[in-house]
Motif scaffolding. Structure first.
Motif, PDB file in Angstrom:
ATOM      1  N   ALA A 131       1.162  -1.462  -0.180  1.00  0.00           N
ATOM      2  CA  ALA A 131       0.226   0.105   0.045  1.00  0.00           C
ATOM      3  C   ALA A 131       0.566   1.057  -0.200  1.00  0.00           C
ATOM      4  N   ASP A 132       1.688   1.411   0.932  1.00  0.00           N
ATOM      5  CA  ASP A 132       2.508   2.557   0.807  1.00  0.00           C
ATOM      6  C   ASP A 132       4.005   3.098   0.406  1.00  0.00           C
ATOM      7  N   ALA A 133       3.858   1.893  -0.727  1.00  0.00           N
ATOM      8  CA  ALA A 133       5.201   1.912  -1.804  1.00  0.00           C
ATOM      9  C   ALA A 133       3.931   2.084  -3.002  1.00  0.00           C
ATOM     10  N   LEU A 134       3.079   2.068  -3.781  1.00  0.00           N
ATOM     11  CA  LEU A 134       1.778   2.715  -4.716  1.00  0.00           C
ATOM     12  C   LEU A 134       1.878   3.988  -4.035  1.00  0.00           C
ATOM     13  N   VAL A 135       1.881   4.523  -2.782  1.00  0.00           N
ATOM     14  CA  VAL A 135       1.843   6.396  -1.814  1.00  0.00           C
ATOM     15  C   VAL A 135       3.680   6.241  -2.727  1.00  0.00           C
ATOM     16  N   TRP A 183      -2.579   3.992   8.049  1.00  0.00           N
ATOM     17  CA  TRP A 183      -3.365   5.134   8.406  1.00  0.00           C
ATOM     18  C   TRP A 183      -2.893   6.157   7.851  1.00  0.00           C
ATOM     19  N   ILE A 184      -1.050   6.227   8.298  1.00  0.00           N
ATOM     20  CA  ILE A 184      -0.444   7.474   8.737  1.00  0.00           C
ATOM     21  C   ILE A 184      -0.006   7.436   7.138  1.00  0.00           C
ATOM     22  N   ALA A 185      -0.631   6.315   6.293  1.00  0.00           N
ATOM     23  CA  ALA A 185       0.090   6.267   4.574  1.00  0.00           C
ATOM     24  C   ALA A 185      -0.857   6.945   4.022  1.00  0.00           C
ATOM     25  N   GLN A 186      -2.436   7.131   4.222  1.00  0.00           N
ATOM     26  CA  GLN A 186      -2.825   7.787   3.815  1.00  0.00           C
ATOM     27  C   GLN A 186      -3.208   9.477   4.406  1.00  0.00           C
ATOM     28  N   ILE A 187      -1.812   9.697   5.033  1.00  0.00           N
ATOM     29  CA  ILE A 187      -2.130  11.015   4.653  1.00  0.00           C
ATOM     30  C   ILE A 187      -1.373  11.764   3.567  1.00  0.00           C
ATOM     31  N   SER A 188      -0.068  11.068   2.725  1.00  0.00           N
ATOM     32  CA  SER A 188      -0.050  11.993   1.148  1.00  0.00           C
ATOM     33  C   SER A 188      -1.314  11.737   1.149  1.00  0.00           C
ATOM     34  N   ILE A 189      -1.682  10.759   0.276  1.00  0.00           N
ATOM     35  CA  ILE A 189      -3.035  10.233  -0.102  1.00  0.00           C
ATOM     36  C   ILE A 189      -3.999  11.542   0.046  1.00  0.00           C
ATOM     37  N   ALA A 190      -3.927  12.068   1.663  1.00  0.00           N
ATOM     38  CA  ALA A 190      -4.530  13.762   1.822  1.00  0.00           C
ATOM     39  C   ALA A 190      -4.561  14.813   0.816  1.00  0.00           C
ATOM     40  N   LEU A 191      -3.646  14.699   0.897  1.00  0.00           N
ATOM     41  CA  LEU A 191      -2.403  15.540   0.291  1.00  0.00           C
ATOM     42  C   LEU A 191      -2.844  16.270  -1.248  1.00  0.00           C
ATOM     43  N   TRP A 204      -7.222  11.464  10.846  1.00  0.00           N
ATOM     44  CA  TRP A 204      -6.461  11.700  12.305  1.00  0.00           C
ATOM     45  C   TRP A 204      -6.513  11.361  13.596  1.00  0.00           C
ATOM     46  N   ALA A 205      -7.873  11.222  13.391  1.00  0.00           N
ATOM     47  CA  ALA A 205      -9.051  10.750  15.203  1.00  0.00           C
ATOM     48  C   ALA A 205      -8.104   9.455  14.706  1.00  0.00           C
ATOM     49  N   PHE A 215       6.138  10.042  15.874  1.00  0.00           N
ATOM     50  CA  PHE A 215       6.747  11.348  15.017  1.00  0.00           C
ATOM     51  C   PHE A 215       6.742  11.701  14.221  1.00  0.00           C
ATOM     52  N   GLY A 216       6.706  10.140  13.165  1.00  0.00           N
ATOM     53  CA  GLY A 216       6.746  10.362  11.621  1.00  0.00           C
ATOM     54  C   GLY A 216       4.844  10.976  11.378  1.00  0.00           C
ATOM     55  N   ALA A 217       4.276  10.370  12.035  1.00  0.00           N
ATOM     56  CA  ALA A 217       3.024  10.827  11.873  1.00  0.00           C
ATOM     57  C   ALA A 217       2.783  12.960  11.404  1.00  0.00           C
TER      58      ALA A 217
END
Length: 374
Positions: A131-135, A183-191, A204-205, A215-217
């Motif tokens: 999943a994160d590799a796709l991001v 869920w953190i991986a989705q932050i880049s998707i949100a951007l 974020w919730a 930290f990374g999140a």
């Protein structure tokens, strides 16, 4: 005739008395200006520093284990990659850091990841890496340039891969409900897909429910709230301040305010960003956090890089010297990575720091908490 000559001579003398000093002052000013614009150089060896030609712009700091795991994965050893990720246990930030090593290897060549998923299709870690590799691939397709320098084809590929990544992240989250990483991986998707503030707060919730001080999140989320993406300077600083104020003792999250300063300064290079009232306290809090962080901590190199820049910008040269020495040969980190030439940006700040420190008589950095015994 002699009277005229005398009058003329007096006039020349008077003119010279005015113009010669003025021209001399002008010449001195021009020389000073030229000197100020001239490149400042130091002999790195004199200070025990790594020469510019030997600086490494790929990484923030040394991590031999990560290098070995990535090379093993690219050679087809997915089992070592799986063990590396599993070894983080429930240290969710360490898991996220290690995930970053693996997804970049997968973006380079995913044959090992396909073999892993084929043999263990229900493995949540393999699903997470996929999943994160796709991001990461989406980001590589788009490129790092500003929107006006990005082609329609790049944007199309970027959005298509992000659309594929979202259900992959959701699948990984379903397979490991306690893990914040999908869920953190989705932050880049949100951007990239322009999620609304309400949608992002809902995301974020989910992250905070699993690891409120990750930290990374927080570093990723600050990107959402900055003016460059979906927020503003005010929203970015508010987010950073809240995270820093509520961080537990021993956390490196105080550096989030320095990360925000760097973002602001990069976007508004003409503003006195580092002269804001809260800056000195933010620098001190980050120095204290570094003081109490174990030397081998996976986030320490990045924090030191941000500290070095902030200390340089705030004329705290003795303390900046310590940070520049600590980061050694590595420059692959913000703030230098924001430049088109990270090595040049790093060397400029480092050189001017050491020059100013030398002029001040090489003062020692003031002691901090651990040195004072508390």
């Amino acid at each position: 005739m002699n009277v005229l000559i005398e009058i003329a001579g007096a006039g020349v003398l008077a003119y010279s008395a005015v113009t010669v000093p003025r021209n001399a002052r002008k010449a001195r000013a021009l020389r000073a200006e030229a000197k100020a614009k001239a490149p400042v150089n130091i002999d790195p060896a004199k200070y025990g520093l790594v020469p510019a030609a030997q600086l490494d712009s790929r990484f923030a700091g040394p991590d031999p284990e990560a290098d070995a795991v990535a090379q093993a994965a690219l050679a087809g050893d997915w089992r070592r990659a799986a063990a590396y990720l599993a070894g983080a246990g429930r240290d969710w930030d360490l898991r996220w850091y290690r995930l970053g090593i693996l997804v970049h290897a997968a973006a380079e060549n995913d044959a090992w990841l396909k073999a892993w998923r084929t043999e263990y299709p229900g493995d949540p870690s393999a699903a997470l890496v996929h999943a994160d590799a796709l991001v990461v691939l989406a980001g590589e397709v788009r490129g790092a340039k500003l929107a006006k320098h990005t082609t329609a084809e790049q944007f199309e590929g970027f959005h298509r891969l992000l659309a594929e990544a979202l259900p992959a992240c959701q699948e990984a989250a379903w397979m490991a409900p306690e893990d914040p990483c999908p869920w953190i991986a989705q932050i880049s998707i949100a951007l990239g897909l322009g999620w609304s503030h309400d949608d992002f707060r809902a995301l974020w919730a989910e992250i905070a429910a699993r690891d409120p001080h990750h930290f990374g999140a927080h570093m990723s989320a600050l990107q959402y709230w900055c003016a460059k993406w979906r927020g503003s300077h005010e929203l970015m600083y508010a987010f950073a301040e809240q995270a820093s104020a509520t961080a537990p003792q021993g956390s490196l999250l105080p550096v989030l305010r320095l990360y925000g300063l760097m973002e602001h300064a990069f976007r508004e290079p003409g503003e006195p960003v580092y002269r804001q009232p809260f800056v000195q306290a933010a620098v001190d809090a980050t120095l204290d956090a570094v003081e109490w962080t174990p030397a081998g901590h996976h986030r320490l190199p990045m924090v030191r890089h941000l500290l070095a820049e902030a200390l340089f910008q705030t004329d705290r040269y003795a303390e900046a010297v310590e940070q520049f020495r600590a980061v050694g040969e590595y420059v692959g980190s913000p703030p230098w990575s924001y430049s088109g030439n990270p090595v040049k940006a790093f060397v400029f700040a480092r050189t001017n720091t050491f020059v100013a420190w030398e002029k001040a008589g090489r003062p020692a950095a003031p002691p901090r908490g651990r040195a004072l015994g508390y």
